[in-house]
Design a protein around this motif. Structure first.
Motif, PDB file in Angstrom:
ATOM      1  N   TRP A  18       0.817  -1.213   0.000  1.00 28.49           N
ATOM      2  CA  TRP A  18       0.000   0.000   0.000  1.00 28.49           C
ATOM      3  C   TRP A  18       0.848   1.260   0.000  1.00 28.49           C
ATOM      4  CZ3 TRP A  18       0.973   3.471   3.795  1.00 28.49           C
ATOM      5  CH2 TRP A  18       1.644   2.994   4.938  1.00 28.49           C
ATOM      6  N   TRP A  19       2.128   1.153   0.391  1.00 27.84           N
ATOM      7  CA  TRP A  19       2.998   2.306   0.582  1.00 27.84           C
ATOM      8  C   TRP A  19       3.549   2.868  -0.725  1.00 27.84           C
ATOM      9  CZ3 TRP A  19       7.805   1.137  -1.357  1.00 27.84           C
ATOM     10  CH2 TRP A  19       8.100  -0.232  -1.501  1.00 27.84           C
ATOM     11  N   LEU A  40       2.034   3.865  -3.680  1.00 27.62           N
ATOM     12  CA  LEU A  40       1.330   5.043  -4.190  1.00 27.62           C
ATOM     13  C   LEU A  40       1.568   6.275  -3.309  1.00 27.62           C
ATOM     14  CD1 LEU A  40      -2.105   3.856  -5.637  1.00 27.62           C
ATOM     15  CD2 LEU A  40      -0.316   5.130  -6.823  1.00 27.62           C
ATOM     16  N   PRO A  41       1.469   6.158  -1.967  1.00 27.44           N
ATOM     17  CA  PRO A  41       1.809   7.339  -1.151  1.00 27.44           C
ATOM     18  C   PRO A  41       3.231   7.836  -1.368  1.00 27.44           C
ATOM     19  CG  PRO A  41       0.603   5.737   0.172  1.00 27.44           C
ATOM     20  CD  PRO A  41       0.901   5.076  -1.144  1.00 27.44           C
ATOM     21  N   LEU A  42       4.169   6.906  -1.563  1.00 29.22           N
ATOM     22  CA  LEU A  42       5.551   7.318  -1.821  1.00 29.22           C
ATOM     23  C   LEU A  42       5.652   8.049  -3.156  1.00 29.22           C
ATOM     24  CD1 LEU A  42       8.446   7.253  -0.781  1.00 29.22           C
ATOM     25  CD2 LEU A  42       8.758   5.057  -1.954  1.00 29.22           C
ATOM     26  N   PHE A  48       3.246   9.738  -4.453  1.00 27.38           N
ATOM     27  CA  PHE A  48       2.567  11.010  -4.209  1.00 27.38           C
ATOM     28  C   PHE A  48       3.541  12.015  -3.606  1.00 27.38           C
ATOM     29  CE2 PHE A  48      -0.102  13.979  -1.913  1.00 27.38           C
ATOM     30  CZ  PHE A  48      -1.184  14.160  -2.763  1.00 27.38           C
ATOM     31  N   VAL A  49       4.266  11.590  -2.587  1.00 19.37           N
ATOM     32  CA  VAL A  49       5.245  12.475  -1.938  1.00 19.37           C
ATOM     33  C   VAL A  49       6.332  12.887  -2.927  1.00 19.37           C
ATOM     34  CG1 VAL A  49       7.008  12.604  -0.140  1.00 19.37           C
ATOM     35  CG2 VAL A  49       4.791  11.562   0.364  1.00 19.37           C
ATOM     36  N   ILE A  92      -9.633  13.666  -5.356  1.00 20.90           N
ATOM     37  CA  ILE A  92      -8.512  14.355  -4.716  1.00 20.90           C
ATOM     38  C   ILE A  92      -8.460  15.811  -5.178  1.00 20.90           C
ATOM     39  CG2 ILE A  92      -5.993  14.513  -4.685  1.00 20.90           C
ATOM     40  CD1 ILE A  92      -5.861  11.498  -4.549  1.00 20.90           C
TER      41      ILE A  92
END
Length: 359
Positions: A114-115, A117-119, A121-122, A204
């Protein structure tokens, strides 16, 4: 007989928000006349570009996907322009955000979690903000005009894409095409409506606009942006640093442009290709002004501009209109909007010549 512009008293809110509507209507009328004169079906062009995307339910999903990056970038530019900082290079920041997210996607290729996509994004936000930091540094340290530096950096970012997809990032299984390999499932945005192309980036974009509106109207940050832009001398007297405001404005607008780049490369594209620069950064300038530099207004302006994109594609297949017709309509919209602003804020006053005044 001579004329000059004389500043009116503060225009009413009705006039300020009626001007964008009038600009859109004038664009339709004048566009129909121009395209009729050059041999096209002018009324058909207006119908296909401005109305078909709304009446054809199959095109609604396209509107959401096209509007999302325009809204996100437009919100960032509206904040920047409120502070009287003129970031014209959002297209380059959008590209760098997409490249940074692509780097994460390729580095984690084949992985799950799961990490990822957030990575991405950042990384996208950081890439866009870092690219916007270059004109901020040049502006605050050397006094270099941010309009020129941000604009020129856009072309450097496009050349960087061409290099990366033709050499180090080129897909070895891509049959020679200049593109990266398609992202792993974990690096792609999920679709929020089954059997459509509406991805997570669409909601978003709305959330970003709402949060930006709250911050600009209810926080010290928003107050700083408005005061520095409207009254720089009063802002200095109040303790607001002009250089710090320039940094904040450019980093926020660049970060949001990079966010839009990440959402695009992980959503509709799902890989990096030479065609990734789609002029969203430049079109978002029109979105920001059409929305009156208000994040809520940017939502509606983004939808209007998305209509012209989708409608332009429809007009190419239905009435054989050139792909450049969309740009013509968008340019006219900006022209009428700026002209309307002048007429709302100023009046034309006759000035008597010197001899006539003496008589």
């Amino acid at each position: 007989m001579l004329f000059r512009l004389e500043k009116r008293s503060e225009p009413s809110k009705f006039m300020l928000y009626a001007t964008p509507v009038a600009a859109v209507l004038l664009t339709m009328v004048v566009g129909a006349i121009i395209f009729s004169l050059i041999g096209f079906d002018g009324l058909g062009a207006v119908r296909e570009i401005f109305f078909t995307p709304l009446t054809n339910s199959y095109k609604w999903q396209d509107l959401g996907v096209k509007a999302a990056p325009l809204i996100i970038i437009g919100v960032g530019l509206s904040i920047c322009y409120r502070a009287n900082v003129w970031n014209i290079g959002a297209e380059g920041q959008y590209v760098m955000g997409g490249l940074a997210a692509t780097w994460v996607a390729l580095a984690t290729y084949g992985m799950t979690g799961w990490w990822i996509l957030p990575l991405m994004f950042v990384a996208g936000v950081a890439g866009g903000a870092a690219y916007a930091a270059i004109p901020a540094l040049l502006k605050t340290r050397l006094g270099v005009n941010e309009i020129l530096t941000s604009l020129m950096l856009t072309y450097a970012s496009v050349q960087l894409i061409y290099y990366l997809v033709r050499a180090p990032w080129k897909d070895p299984m891509g049959m020679g095409f200049p593109q990266t390999r398609i992202f792993s499932e974990a690096a792609r945005l999920p679709f929020i409506i089954p059997q459509t192309i509406v991805h997570l980036g669409v909601p978003i974009a709305i959330v970003v606009a709402l949060v930006a509106w709250f911050i600009m109207t209810r926080s010290v940050f928003g107050y700083r942006m408005r005061v520095v832009g409207a009254a720089p001398h009063a802002a200095r007297y109040g303790g607001f640093s002009e250089n710090k405001t320039i940094w904040l404005a450019l980093l926020v607008s660049g970060g949001l442009a990079g966010m839009a780049g990440m959402l695009e490369v992980a959503g509709p594209f799902q890989r990096m290709v030479p065609g990734f620069p789609t002029n969203y950064g430049f079109t978002a300038i029109i979105v920001a002004f059409l929305g009156r530099l208000n994040p809520l207004g940017v939502i509606f302006a983004g939808i209007v501009m998305a209509i012209t994109f989708v409608g332009g594609e429809v007009a190419q297949t239905t009435i054989g209109l050139s792909s450049s017709a969309t740009g013509v309509f968008q340019a006219m919209m900006l022209f009428f909007l700026l002209a309307g602003d002048i007429l709302v804020r100023y009046r034309i006053k006759r000035v008597a010549p010197a001899k006539e005044a003496q008589a």
